[in-house]
Scaffold this active site. Structure first.
Site, PDB file in Angstrom:
ATOM      1  N   LYS A  80       0.853  -1.191   0.000  1.00 28.93           N
ATOM      2  CA  LYS A  80       0.000   0.000   0.000  1.00 28.93           C
ATOM      3  C   LYS A  80       0.892   1.245   0.000  1.00 28.93           C
ATOM      4  CE  LYS A  80      -3.963   1.479   2.878  1.00 28.93           C
ATOM      5  NZ  LYS A  80      -4.759   1.111   4.089  1.00 28.93           N
ATOM      6  N   SER A 155      -9.385   0.275   3.064  1.00 29.51           N
ATOM      7  CA  SER A 155      -8.641   1.154   2.198  1.00 29.51           C
ATOM      8  C   SER A 155      -7.436   0.502   1.525  1.00 29.51           C
ATOM      9  CB  SER A 155      -8.144   2.360   3.018  1.00 29.51           C
ATOM     10  OG  SER A 155      -7.277   1.941   4.052  1.00 29.51           O
ATOM     11  N   SER A 179      -9.611  -1.976   7.233  1.00 29.33           N
ATOM     12  CA  SER A 179      -8.999  -1.702   5.923  1.00 29.33           C
ATOM     13  C   SER A 179      -8.066  -2.784   5.405  1.00 29.33           C
ATOM     14  CB  SER A 179      -8.227  -0.379   5.973  1.00 29.33           C
ATOM     15  OG  SER A 179      -9.118   0.706   5.976  1.00 29.33           O
TER      16      SER A 179
END
Lengths: 474, 98
Positions: A80, A155, A179
């Protein structure tokens, strides 16, 4: 081997160690998958092709000289876009940090490097890690590899999509309200939100200091155990990182599970959960019973109270950290990201402090009550079948319907960020549209090994984690 | 004389918020949403330098009112004087198991 990229992470690492494949070959296999899947998923924000291949060549030379760095020697990963590397851009999925160059390297990146991993690039994510769907107006939405019209979850959207499509062997994500676990469930991979403090947050973009957890997303539980092993442990740069000893998770995977007790909430706690999800959970329960797990009815506390404390904390902390940009550049935020934080300016400090104080109370009650006499709790990760990107796009099509769907995403995940308990999501079936469904195991503080043992046994008995999306050419 | 007694002059914006917040909590009738929204808009402007549209102020009034009420109620029921936020980390460590 026709496609080395389809191996599990642990198998890929073993193949390198045995000399059956080189790190360069593995990296090239991943790059080929990325070339094919990126147009469909938009999982990567930046691909560091040349640097990754150069590192892979170095790893191969090291292996040839008899030097293996660690358990990830030569294995390609990507993360990420919020784990900093000094001197490199780290966008956090935002326009505001589109060109920001990190001034430090995240502890987790340092540890992965030391274990010999290859870093292929950075992965798509919700802007500033705020959003449960995978929409991103700045870098483009991340699309579900099983069906690009549907959300990935967020996310850590790119992390889940890239692992699911076998573009990489594993990825890191962060979890402040679900997330890691939500995108893992929706994309059909394994995601671990460890105990609060199990993994250092130093050098990871913050969303809420008190609720942020860093953890791995992988294809199998065994792969996940390996990654957590590498990144977990005390860190002088993060005062919240725990000094609890890190167990040998992989060595504990094959412990016997007969007699372990799993708690299941009474029916009322699951009101409103889609029938596809309850059916998949019921089947998982039967599968686990077959391998010796005992089930016990348990009472869940009112999750809304946990939700309210968590919301209070996250809004106040996010408002404080984003204040300079919210004042100077409000137009550079997506509306829904800015809206999520604004209430934090209007919640009194006393309420924020009380929410932090309530955290201890709620956690104590949960451990002494719900978890009493059981080894872990079984819950759905998501309460509904995966929606489409269009019906959840609050930025382009704001409205009550989209907001109502969004508000339900983290029903079973956010409470465990407040409690800080470890929670593992793993695939357990498909919904009527063919999208994966995830189950969630929640354990006692620092009991990640127990969750891995149960999850690994389940994956030895089932093949949900072996199913991968197929690339269909237009 | 208390600042909240009838006829007391409202000297500062903070006084105004004290009065409004007290009324919000103790008023036997629920304040009208437009009053809450106006209060939130005034607080945002005076305390944080944020200008809100009436519609946004109304949304935030509902959101903040709900969250504050929930946490305040839970705190009243569950928290004691000596409860320390830092006790959380100690609880996790004390409850650790593998």
């Amino acid at each position: 081997m026709s496609d080395w990229a389809t191996l599990d992470l642990t198998a890929a690492a073993a193949a390198i160690a045995d000399g059956r494949v080189s790190s360069v070959e593995l990296t090239q296999a991943c790059l080929a998958r990325i070339e094919a899947w990126q147009p469909r998923t938009n999982a990567f924000i930046r691909l560091d092709r040349d640097a990754a291949l150069a590192t892979a060549r170095d790893r191969d030379l090291e292996r040839g000289a008899g030097r293996m760095r660690g358990k990830l020697h030569g294995v390609p990963l990507a993360h990420k876009d919020m784990f900093y590397r000094q001197g490199r851009v780290s966008t956090g999925g935002s326009a505001i940090r589109r060109d920001w160059i990190a001034d430090r390297t995240a502890t987790v990146n340092t540890r992965l490097d030391a274990a010999g991993a290859i870093d292929l690039g950075t992965l798509n994510m919700a802007e500033f890690a705020a959003g449960p769907t995978g929409h991103n107006i700045h870098f483009g939405d991340c699309c579900n590899p099983w069906d690009p019209a549907r959300v990935t979850g967020g996310s850590s959207s790119g992390s889940a999509a890239a692992v699911a499509a076998r573009m990489i062997f594993g990825a890191l994500g962060s979890d402040t309200g679900g997330s890691i676990r939500m995108p893992a469930a929706i994309c059909g991979v394994v995601g671990m939100k460890p105990t609060y403090g199990r993994v250092s947050r130093f050098g990871a973009l913050p969303r809420s200091w008190s609720l942020d957890h860093v953890g791995p997303l992988t294809r199998s539980v065994a792969d996940n155990a390996r990654l957590l092993q590498v990144i977990a442990g005390a860190d002088d740069d993060d005062a919240a990182a725990s000094g609890q000893a890190v167990p040998d998770y992989e060595a504990m995977l094959d412990r016997p599970i007969a007699g372990l007790r799993l708690g299941v909430p009474q029916d009322a706690a699951l009101d409103g959960v889609d029938s596809d999800v309850t059916a998949a959970l019921a089947q998982a329960r039967r599968d686990l019973q077959q391998i010796g797990v005992t089930f016990v009815d348990v009472r869940l506390p009112e999750l809304g109270a946990l939700f309210d404390s968590a919301e209070t904390i996250i809004k106040c902390e996010a408002a404080a950290m984003h204040r300079p940009w919210l004042e100077a550049r409000p137009q550079d935020y997506a509306n829904q990201v800015r809206w999520r934080m604004e209430a934090g300016f209007l919640i009194p400090a006393t309420q924020y402090i009380d929410a932090l104080r309530l955290r201890t109370y709620h956690t104590q009650e949960f451990i002494a009550g719900t978890l009493d006499g059981i080894d872990a709790l079984l819950l759905p990760t998501m309460p509904f079948a995966t929606p489409t990107r269009a019906e959840t796009d609050v930025e382009r099509r704001p409205g009550a319907t989209a907001l109502a769907i969004l508000s339900r995403f983290s029903r079973f995940t956010r409470p465990f960020n407040l409690l800080g308990l470890p929670a593992l999501s793993l695939p357990c079936g498909r919904d009527a549209n063919g999208l994966p469904i995830g189950l969630q195991l929640v354990g006692r503080p620092f009991a990640e090994a127990t969750l891995y043992t149960i999850g690994h046994a389940y994956q030895q008995a089932t093949d949900h984690h072996r199913q991968a999306p197929v690339l269909q050419m237009p | 004389m208390s600042r909240l007694e009838a006829g007391a002059p409202i000297r500062t914006v903070i006084d105004k918020f004290h009065i409004a917040a007290t009324l919000w909590d103790s008023c036997p009738e629920e304040p009208r949403m437009e009053d809450k929204a106006r209060l939130i808009a005034d607080m945002a402007d005076a305390l944080q330098g944020i200008r809100l549209t009436p519609a946004r102020a109304a949304d935030l009034a509902a959101e903040v009112g709900r969250l504050n009420g929930a946490v305040r109620g839970a705190a009243a029921d569950m928290l004691r004087f000596d409860d320390d936020p830092a006790a959380y980390a100690a609880l996790l460590a004390r409850s650790a198991t593998s």
